[in-house]
Design a protein around this motif. Structure first.
Motif, PDB file in Angstrom:
ATOM      1  N   ASP A  67       1.576   2.835   3.586  1.00  0.00           N
ATOM      2  CA  ASP A  67       2.366   1.979   4.303  1.00  0.00           C
ATOM      3  C   ASP A  67       3.895   2.234   3.563  1.00  0.00           C
ATOM      4  O   ASP A  67       4.828   2.685   4.612  1.00  0.00           O
ATOM      5  CB  ASP A  67       2.445   0.453   4.108  1.00  0.00           C
ATOM      6  N   TYR A  68       4.070   2.564   2.634  1.00  0.00           N
ATOM      7  CA  TYR A  68       5.336   2.694   1.767  1.00  0.00           C
ATOM      8  C   TYR A  68       5.813   4.219   2.345  1.00  0.00           C
ATOM      9  O   TYR A  68       6.885   4.461   2.622  1.00  0.00           O
ATOM     10  CB  TYR A  68       5.372   2.641   0.366  1.00  0.00           C
ATOM     11  N   LEU A  79       9.482  -2.566   2.293  1.00  0.00           N
ATOM     12  CA  LEU A  79       9.369  -1.297   1.885  1.00  0.00           C
ATOM     13  C   LEU A  79      10.380  -0.369   1.569  1.00  0.00           C
ATOM     14  O   LEU A  79      10.580   0.674   1.862  1.00  0.00           O
ATOM     15  CB  LEU A  79       8.492  -0.534   3.109  1.00  0.00           C
ATOM     16  N   THR A  98       4.686   6.231   4.900  1.00  0.00           N
ATOM     17  CA  THR A  98       4.768   6.229   6.031  1.00  0.00           C
ATOM     18  C   THR A  98       6.353   5.755   6.861  1.00  0.00           C
ATOM     19  O   THR A  98       7.017   6.353   7.424  1.00  0.00           O
ATOM     20  CB  THR A  98       3.854   5.489   7.037  1.00  0.00           C
ATOM     21  N   GLU A 114      10.948  -2.538   8.227  1.00  0.00           N
ATOM     22  CA  GLU A 114      10.485  -2.858   6.953  1.00  0.00           C
ATOM     23  C   GLU A 114      11.425  -2.309   5.831  1.00  0.00           C
ATOM     24  O   GLU A 114      11.676  -2.702   4.685  1.00  0.00           O
ATOM     25  CB  GLU A 114       9.053  -2.156   6.449  1.00  0.00           C
ATOM     26  N   ARG A 126       0.799  -1.238  -0.192  1.00  0.00           N
ATOM     27  CA  ARG A 126      -0.035   0.127   0.041  1.00  0.00           C
ATOM     28  C   ARG A 126       0.799   1.157  -0.013  1.00  0.00           C
ATOM     29  O   ARG A 126       1.924   1.386   0.782  1.00  0.00           O
ATOM     30  CB  ARG A 126      -0.819   0.244   1.131  1.00  0.00           C
TER      31      ARG A 126
END
Length: 478
Positions: free
Chosen positions: A264-265, A286, A267, A280, A261
């Protein structure tokens, strides 16, 4: 006769602040535009035509008094320019950096329509407030009264922060509850530093804290505290959660590892910019370095993702969008910046499926534009037999955001929502059908712009104050 300080749009060309060279700026997350020098800001402000009907102002959601502060800047009266600017905008230095001026004020500038190139409104707005901070003109929050009312705000994004500022200045006790460990919402964790450096946001958070606003962070409403408890604790509640639920992909292989998403990437990247430990990044899930990255979507979030991947050292970065360049929702200026930095855009293309697990490719369906839909935009249609596979080690979904199911999450079936899941509230006041409960920003409008959230937050705060005053007057009359 004094020399005319304005109306120079014929003799002076549009000139943006110097932009760092693409090969240099793609190596870091610093803002890409330099600051105007005083003389250059005055020169560009002097291009304003001072037209009788300022379309720039009417197309600004906050209806900023743009011609007035441009005139003050052109004549060297910067403190007055700042005072005019901040009178209508809680965070002008943020809007100057991230507003899509090409779609709002600058896109509707009269001299732009006449072929002379728009006034660089956003860059001047940024310069004015940055100068105000440097010169000490930005005043601390000083409540004009000592009021007894308290307001709980759920969400520390731009709408919640703008409302908190307005209420705190009026003397209301404000507490902001947010799920993250820092306030700012998407300003902090969604927008990359190359568009908005984080010290700009933290500076405003600190100003609010010094002004008496209490922040309760790492707090999930519905888990750490109930919505009912908040209503019991405060005289009014403002819902300003934004929308964070990502629209999902369909098709074979869409659940494969390596398909992530956008929120998420971004953040994770922004947390790293604060120096936080980001697992991550350590495990590569990520992190784009050395990878073939495909971003799916055509909005501003997609632009943030492709430009972040470039800075992380991706082997290649491609953006798939199902319409053409002219019909994409993202800022054309951001597209140009991305292309300069090495992003390849694949227009008229949509994902049909994915290969590998972890993902190693995107099955791309070629598209064409058909008849206009209800919104007037031509609908994309698949071209039969036109498919191919695009190599991809990391696929980022930037398809837009939808509201979370707040009535269920908070155990509040009576919270009014629309058929889209947004909170149903009066667009003028933010008031919902629940007594003392207001809502603003994306959770009401759907995914929208920061400037609209600021407008909504200020208006809801004013509506709360009027409600409190009416209640006080009623008590006094009894």
């Amino acid at each position: 006769m004094a020399k005319q300080p304005m109306l120079k749009f014929i003799s002076v060309e549009r000139d943006m602040p110097e932009k760092r060279e693409a090969g240099v700026r793609r190596e870091d997350f610093h803002e890409i535009y330099a600051e105007y020098a005083s003389a250059k800001a005055a020169e560009q402000a002097s291009r304003c035509s001072q037209c009788g009907v300022p379309y720039c102002q009417s197309h600004c959601p906050l209806h900023n008094n743009i011609p007035d502060w441009l005139r003050m800047t052109a004549t060297g009266r910067l403190k007055e320019a700042y005072e005019i600017s901040q009178a209508t905008n809680t965070f002008p230095e943020i809007c100057g950096r991230i507003c899509p001026q090409d779609r709002l004020c600058e896109g509707n500038c009269v001299i732009e329509q006449s072929g002379h190139g728009t006034v660089t409104i956003g860059a001047v707005e940024k310069y004015i407030t940055d100068t105000a901070f440097e010169e000490g003109w930005v005043e601390e929050i000083e409540p004009i009264a000592d009021r007894a009312e308290t307001v709980g705000i759920i969400g520390a994004g731009p709408g919640g922060l703008a409302a908190a500022d307005w209420l705190a200045r009026a003397g209301v006790k404000v507490t902001i509850y947010d799920r993250y460990d820092r306030a700012g919402g998407l300003l902090t964790y969604g927008i990359p530093g190359f568009k908005l450096e984080k010290d700009i946001v933290m500076r405003r958070n600190e100003q609010l804290e010094r002004g008496g606003v209490e922040f309760v962070l790492n707090c999930n409403v519905g888990e750490d505290i109930t919505f009912a408890d908040l209503r019991e604790k405060h005289d009014a509640i403002l819902i300003a959660t934004g929308v964070y639920k990502t629209r999902d992909l369909q098709g074979p292989g869409s659940g494969a590892a390596g398909i992530v998403r956008a929120i998420d990437y971004l953040t994770a990247s922004n947390k790293a910019s604060f120096g936080d430990d980001v697992p991550e990044h350590e495990d590569g899930s990520l992190w784009a370095e050395g990878k073939s990255v495909v971003v799916i979507g055509g909005g501003d979030t997609a632009m943030d993702c492709v430009r972040t991947a470039i800075r992380q050292g991706a082997k290649s970065v491609k953006c798939l969008y199902r319409r053409d360049r002219a019909n994409m929702p993202g800022s054309q200026r951001e597209v140009a910046n991305a292309e300069e930095e090495g992003v390849e855009f694949v227009w008229m293309a949509a994902p049909k499926g994915f290969t590998g697990d972890p993902v190693d490719g995107v099955i791309v369906q070629r598209m064409r534009l058909g008849q206009p839909d209800a919104s007037g935009r031509r609908s994309p249609e698949p071209i039969e037999g036109e498919e191919y596979t695009e190599e991809a080690d990391l696929v980022i979904k930037a398809l837009g955001f939808e509201p979370e199911d707040l009535p269920t999450l908070w155990g509040q079936d009576e919270l009014p929502v629309t058929r889209w899941g947004t909170v149903k509230a009066d667009f003028r006041t933010g008031a919902t059908d629940m007594d003392g409960v207001y809502a603003v920003g994306d959770i009401v409008r759907g995914a929208s712009l920061v400037v609209w959230a600021i407008k909504d937050g200020r208006e809801a705060a004013q509506a709360m104050l009027e409600r409190f005053d009416m209640a006080s007057a009623s008590v006094a009359a009894e």
